[in-house]
Write an enzyme that holds these catalytic residues in place. Sequence first.
Site, mmCIF file in Angstrom:
data_model
loop_
_atom_site.group_PDB
_atom_site.id
_atom_site.type_symbol
_atom_site.label_atom_id
_atom_site.label_comp_id
_atom_site.label_asym_id
_atom_site.label_seq_id
_atom_site.Cartn_x
_atom_site.Cartn_y
_atom_site.Cartn_z
ATOM 1 N N ASN A 1 -23.301 11.301 33.056
ATOM 2 C CA ASN A 1 -23.838 10.015 33.504
ATOM 3 C C ASN A 1 -25.203 10.287 34.126
ATOM 4 O O ASN A 1 -25.673 11.442 34.142
ATOM 5 C CB ASN A 1 -22.880 9.295 34.454
ATOM 6 C CG ASN A 1 -22.589 10.087 35.725
ATOM 7 O OD1 ASN A 1 -23.383 10.940 36.151
ATOM 8 N ND2 ASN A 1 -21.447 9.819 36.335
ATOM 9 N N MET A 30 -1.457 11.483 38.136
ATOM 10 C CA MET A 30 -0.966 10.148 38.426
ATOM 11 C C MET A 30 -1.991 9.492 39.340
ATOM 12 O O MET A 30 -2.331 10.033 40.393
ATOM 13 C CB MET A 30 0.408 10.180 39.106
ATOM 14 C CG MET A 30 1.022 8.793 39.289
ATOM 15 S SD MET A 30 1.365 7.964 37.712
ATOM 16 C CE MET A 30 2.900 8.745 37.235
ATOM 17 N N ASP A 31 -2.508 8.349 38.902
ATOM 18 C CA ASP A 31 -3.495 7.616 39.699
ATOM 19 C C ASP A 31 -2.780 6.694 40.677
ATOM 20 O O ASP A 31 -1.988 5.836 40.263
ATOM 21 C CB ASP A 31 -4.402 6.788 38.786
ATOM 22 C CG ASP A 31 -5.366 7.637 37.986
ATOM 23 O OD1 ASP A 31 -5.455 8.850 38.254
ATOM 24 O OD2 ASP A 31 -6.030 7.091 37.083
ATOM 25 N N ASP A 47 -14.220 7.719 30.409
ATOM 26 C CA ASP A 47 -13.220 8.401 29.588
ATOM 27 C C ASP A 47 -12.988 7.650 28.284
ATOM 28 O O ASP A 47 -12.806 8.267 27.225
ATOM 29 C CB ASP A 47 -11.905 8.531 30.365
ATOM 30 C CG ASP A 47 -12.048 9.409 31.593
ATOM 31 O OD1 ASP A 47 -12.895 10.319 31.567
ATOM 32 O OD2 ASP A 47 -11.326 9.189 32.576
ATOM 33 N N THR A 101 -24.620 8.450 29.650
ATOM 34 C CA THR A 101 -23.999 7.144 29.861
ATOM 35 C C THR A 101 -24.581 6.513 31.125
ATOM 36 O O THR A 101 -24.680 7.162 32.159
ATOM 37 C CB THR A 101 -22.472 7.282 29.980
ATOM 38 O OG1 THR A 101 -22.142 8.185 31.040
ATOM 39 C CG2 THR A 101 -21.887 7.827 28.691
ATOM 40 N N ASP A 154 -12.037 -3.557 36.284
ATOM 41 C CA ASP A 154 -11.846 -2.237 36.884
ATOM 42 C C ASP A 154 -12.644 -1.230 36.074
ATOM 43 O O ASP A 154 -12.410 -1.061 34.879
ATOM 44 C CB ASP A 154 -10.351 -1.894 36.891
ATOM 45 C CG ASP A 154 -10.050 -0.513 37.463
ATOM 46 O OD1 ASP A 154 -10.964 0.099 38.054
ATOM 47 O OD2 ASP A 154 -8.893 -0.072 37.311
ATOM 48 N N LYS A 201 -26.362 -0.338 31.791
ATOM 49 C CA LYS A 201 -27.655 -0.133 31.138
ATOM 50 C C LYS A 201 -27.525 0.533 29.773
ATOM 51 O O LYS A 201 -28.533 0.790 29.108
ATOM 52 C CB LYS A 201 -28.580 0.688 32.054
ATOM 53 C CG LYS A 201 -28.963 -0.031 33.341
ATOM 54 C CD LYS A 201 -29.899 0.797 34.188
ATOM 55 C CE LYS A 201 -29.189 1.987 34.825
ATOM 56 N NZ LYS A 201 -30.076 2.759 35.733
ATOM 57 N N GLY A 202 -26.303 0.828 29.382
ATOM 58 C CA GLY A 202 -26.084 1.363 28.040
ATOM 59 C C GLY A 202 -26.020 2.876 27.989
ATOM 60 O O GLY A 202 -25.575 3.537 28.923
ATOM 61 N N GLY A 255 -8.562 14.175 31.333
ATOM 62 C CA GLY A 255 -8.082 14.685 30.059
ATOM 63 C C GLY A 255 -7.113 13.731 29.396
ATOM 64 O O GLY A 255 -7.239 13.399 28.216
#
Length: 298
Positions: free
Chosen positions: A185, A14-15, A237, A205, A231, A209-210, A43
């Site tokens: 990343n 839970m965020d 994800d 990622t 956001d 910048k792609g 996940g």
Amino acid sequence: MSKKKITVIGSINMDLVTITNLRPQVGETVLGTSFSAIPGGKGANQAVAAARLGAGVTLIGCVGADAFGQELRSHLMNEGVSFCEVKNETKKHTGIASITISDHDNSIIVVPGANEEVTPTGIEPFNETIAASDIILLQLEIPIHTIEYVIKIASLYNVPVIVNPAPFQPLSMDTLEKVTYITPNEHEEKMLNEIVNMKEKVVVTKGSKGVSIWDNDQTMNIASYKVDVVDTTGAGDAFNGALAVALAEESSLKDACRFATAVGALAVTKLGAQSGMPTREEVETFLGTYEKGQETLT
């Protein structure tokens, strides 16, 4: 076309999201502008992203016997995700992530809780699910020995595996050799020294910048899409869930990354990780109207 079977094994949280105009310094108290409790966990985020894009998604993970756990079970069902629940042997609480958003960027503290129960023993009853999958998607918010176990089982059944190495943990060379693609990343790529000779497996990622991939013996950069950022939580994800869908549908890596980049771009235009995941129709409309950036070779 029948739905592709994507199995995501990973965290469910839970965020707890706080938005503030001023990020606090050590020892400082500031006022926030809003607070929300939003379903999250890498996940679960990736599972919801893939399900909204039309895949048949199974999520293997663990939550607590608390209010958050009950809410998250219901949420996954409503999103069309099949939840295979690992037994919570030690009765741990549902995992949480404390997220502070300021100036369109985020800082996150994760307390794993029940996610630590996602062990090889807990996964073993679902080995047949893994074997029947078109692709497996993993992240590193569950124990690393579980990651290694799943990759070993998938390898036995020749099931492709994508590993999103976040948050970063070292992976053995034996594990990396069995992985189909790994999606760091830029920060994580620097710590993955073992992959220097495995460029064909690496999808980097790079935010605005792609994305960089190895194509025809050279680095190819796939451009990002310019959108109004609300956001950035869950952008990676969204990308990974979409990449799994596109690869399961037998797109080339380049085309799969183009598609996943668009999904990640749309995700950051809304608040919240899972609530920001776009549908397949939204992505196709976006790609149909947006002038695509051109790849550049370096």
